[in-house]
Design a protein around this motif. Structure first.
Motif, PDB file in Angstrom:
ATOM      1  N   THR A   1       0.830  -1.202   0.000  1.00 27.72           N
ATOM      2  CA  THR A   1       0.000   0.000   0.000  1.00 27.72           C
ATOM      3  C   THR A   1       0.864   1.251   0.000  1.00 27.72           C
ATOM      4  O   THR A   1       1.956   1.266   0.578  1.00 27.72           O
TER       5      THR A   1
ATOM      6  N   TRP B   1       0.187   3.874   1.567  1.00 27.43           N
ATOM      7  CA  TRP B   1       0.084   4.573   2.846  1.00 27.43           C
ATOM      8  C   TRP B   1       1.154   4.144   3.834  1.00 27.43           C
ATOM      9  O   TRP B   1       1.316   4.767   4.881  1.00 27.43           O
TER      10      TRP B   1
ATOM     11  N   THR C   1       3.832  10.819   0.842  1.00 24.92           N
ATOM     12  CA  THR C   1       2.491  10.305   0.532  1.00 24.92           C
ATOM     13  C   THR C   1       2.272  10.211  -0.965  1.00 24.92           C
ATOM     14  O   THR C   1       1.787   9.188  -1.476  1.00 24.92           O
TER      15      THR C   1
ATOM     16  N   LEU D   1       1.626   6.695  -3.092  1.00 28.80           N
ATOM     17  CA  LEU D   1       0.393   6.460  -3.839  1.00 28.80           C
ATOM     18  C   LEU D   1       0.656   6.268  -5.326  1.00 28.80           C
ATOM     19  O   LEU D   1       0.011   5.440  -5.979  1.00 28.80           O
TER      20      LEU D   1
ATOM     21  N   ASN E   1      -3.383   3.190  -3.918  1.00 31.29           N
ATOM     22  CA  ASN E   1      -4.250   3.513  -2.789  1.00 31.29           C
ATOM     23  C   ASN E   1      -4.940   2.245  -2.298  1.00 31.29           C
ATOM     24  O   ASN E   1      -6.108   1.992  -2.589  1.00 31.29           O
TER      25      ASN E   1
ATOM     26  N   LEU F   1      -4.388  -0.593   4.419  1.00 34.62           N
ATOM     27  CA  LEU F   1      -3.175  -0.675   5.241  1.00 34.62           C
ATOM     28  C   LEU F   1      -3.435  -1.611   6.421  1.00 34.62           C
ATOM     29  O   LEU F   1      -4.474  -1.523   7.073  1.00 34.62           O
TER      30      LEU F   1
ATOM     31  N   PRO G   1      -8.632   2.496   2.673  1.00 38.40           N
ATOM     32  CA  PRO G   1      -7.799   3.624   2.221  1.00 38.40           C
ATOM     33  C   PRO G   1      -8.197   4.964   2.818  1.00 38.40           C
ATOM     34  O   PRO G   1      -7.334   5.767   3.178  1.00 38.40           O
TER      35      PRO G   1
ATOM     36  N   ALA H   1      -7.053   4.941   6.435  1.00 41.23           N
ATOM     37  CA  ALA H   1      -5.594   5.034   6.467  1.00 41.23           C
ATOM     38  C   ALA H   1      -5.135   6.456   6.175  1.00 41.23           C
ATOM     39  O   ALA H   1      -4.214   6.974   6.828  1.00 41.23           O
ATOM     40  N   ALA H   2      -5.775   7.107   5.218  1.00 44.33           N
ATOM     41  CA  ALA H   2      -5.393   8.478   4.881  1.00 44.33           C
ATOM     42  C   ALA H   2      -5.596   9.415   6.067  1.00 44.33           C
ATOM     43  O   ALA H   2      -4.731  10.250   6.380  1.00 44.33           O
TER      44      ALA H   2
ATOM     45  N   VAL I   1      -2.922   8.648   8.799  1.00 38.56           N
ATOM     46  CA  VAL I   1      -1.595   9.108   8.388  1.00 38.56           C
ATOM     47  C   VAL I   1      -1.491  10.624   8.545  1.00 38.56           C
ATOM     48  O   VAL I   1      -0.486  11.146   9.058  1.00 38.56           O
TER      49      VAL I   1
END
Length: 450
Positions: free
Chosen positions: A71, A73, A146, A150, A155, A158, A168, A171-172, A175
């Motif tokens: 991933t 991320w 990042t 990606l 994307n 994680l 996703p 996870a975004a 992060v």
């Protein structure tokens, strides 16, 4: 007529903080080393993450490093771990640690005071300008890593530190929040940099002070110190973001780390401000004073550290290392159950839930005669679970390396068909068996689940 003419001249010569801030910001970004740092922070992380995505080997000794091919991320989190240890302390040293000392080297204090006519406005302008550049560097590190992850990997979900999958979108968000949390300890180091730049003058130690303080705190985190001492250091906030990636999130240690870091930032900046107002600007060769550095810098920060240790110990009831047998067993069993479901899906086996597995773990430190607590690489655990419709109980052996900050690495030790090394097919390509080796995180503070 002379007095009348002098009044508007004095008013016209008054320089506002906003104007001084713009002037100091231009001075900073005009320096070649600052421009080089900005360029590096906005480009290097993307190249690193994208480059790792093309390799067959991964930085598996780094948190989330083993998931960098799965991933995009994972890349910014690997960069965050490196930045908290090395990059951010060095960046704050170069920017905040030199913002006042540069005037000493160039001998331009008299010209600046004549132009601005206020040490208070000078301090505010320089502090705000250095803070702006530091924020620009941090944002560059986060955005670049990042974007590189990606673009290079994609994307994808994680795997969190308790084994469950983060979508996703989740996870975004985590992060982004993790990078926002490390701003607090970065501000603490920036305040220490301002203090060192003023107290030590042209001495190179002023420039190196944030990096040295960060290194000392990192070494302290590696030692078997009580958990209350760890949480009372600003460096803890560089580690505590790990708790965002467990379920439920370990917010208590993270909030303590942020509050402690902000207290350090406020105290160090206030000390720097008071010392700057009392400074003798008639001396053109201020080399700093060792006695002043101890009495005005070291002792107040040491007193703050002692006070925060006492408050954290009293309010949290934290004692010892915070690493107990019950916590290790619970965390390992929980993560094993999550990853077992992932392995089941990857191998196209009948689906099973964590409730059906009823996974448990029994751990010790090599012998029943040794107390099963504290960090070490001698933890040995046996995980047991049940499958629906199967009478026999499944077992798997793991060797654990538990570090003093609560992170652990589980290494599968059989049976091979369960937690040995073999490749499984995933949507992003072949990957090692998820039960073979994985990272986890312990809650060092007491929780309702022990």
């Amino acid at each position: 007529m002379t007095a009348t003419a002098a009044t508007p001249t004095a008013g016209a010569g008054r320089v506002s903080v906003a104007r001084g801030y713009r002037f100091e910001l231009v001075k900073l970004v005009s320096q070649w080393r600052i421009r080089l740092l900005v360029l590096a922070c906005w480009i290097a992380p993307a190249l690193f993450v994208a480059g790792v995505g093309q390799q067959s080997t991964l930085p598996s000794d780094t948190l989330f490093g083993r998931w960098m091919l799965a991933t995009g991320w994972a890349g910014p989190l690997v960069t965050l771990g490196f930045s908290g240890t090395w990059a951010l302390p060095l960046l704050t040293s170069v920017v905040a640690g030199d913002v006042f000392a540069s005037e000493d080297r160039l001998g331009t204090w008299r010209h600046l005071l004549v132009a601005v006519r206020s040490p208070r406005r000078i301090f505010a302008a320089k502090a705000l300008a250095s803070l702006t550049v530091i924020l620009l560097l941090v944002v560059g590190l986060a955005a670049s890593s990042t974007l590189g992850g990606l673009v290079a990997v994609g994307n994808h979900p994680l795997v969190a530190l308790d084994g469950h999958l983060l979508a996703p979108g989740d996870a975004a968000g985590k992060v982004l929040l993790a990078w926002a949390c490390v701003l607090a300890p970065t501000l603490a180091l920036a305040g220490i940099g301002l203090l060192g730049s003023i107290v030590l003058g042209r001495s190179p130690m002023g420039l190196l002070l944030p990096a040295i303080v960060a290194l000392v705190m990192q070494l302290a985190q590696m030692l078997p110190l009580p958990v209350a001492v760890r949480l009372a250091l600003p460096s803890w906030a560089f580690i505590a973001w790990n708790g965002l990636f467990t379920g439920p999130a370990q917010l208590g240690p993270l909030l303590i780390g942020i509050v402690v870091s902000l207290l350090w930032a406020l105290t160090a900046t206030l000390l720097a401000y008071l010392l700057f107002l009392r400074r003798d600007f008639t001396s053109l060769t201020d080399e700093g004073s060792g006695r002043r550095a101890v009495t005005a810098g070291l002792l107040p920060l040491a007193a703050l550290a002692a006070a925060t240790v006492a408050v954290v110990a009293a309010t949290t009831g934290a004692t010892g290392s915070g690493i107990s047998q019950a916590k290790v067993q619970h965390s390992l069993a929980t993560e094993f159950a999550h990853l077992y479901r992932m392995q089941t899906w990857q191998l196209n086996r009948p689906a099973v839930t964590e409730a059906q597995l009823k996974a448990t773990a029994t751990c010790n430190k090599g012998s029943v005669r040794v107390a099963a607590e504290g960090p070490g690489n001698d933890w040995r655990c046996v995980v047991s679970w049940h499958l629906p419709g199967v009478q026999a109980t499944g077992t798997a052996v793991y060797q654990l390396d538990v570090t003093s900050d609560g992170r652990f690495v589980a290494d599968g030790d059989g049976p091979k068909e369960v937690n040995g090394y073999f490749l499984v097919r995933t949507p992003t390509g072949d990957a090692p068996n998820p039960l073979w080796q994985f990272d986890g995180d312990l809650a060092l503070l007491r929780t309702s689940k022990g």
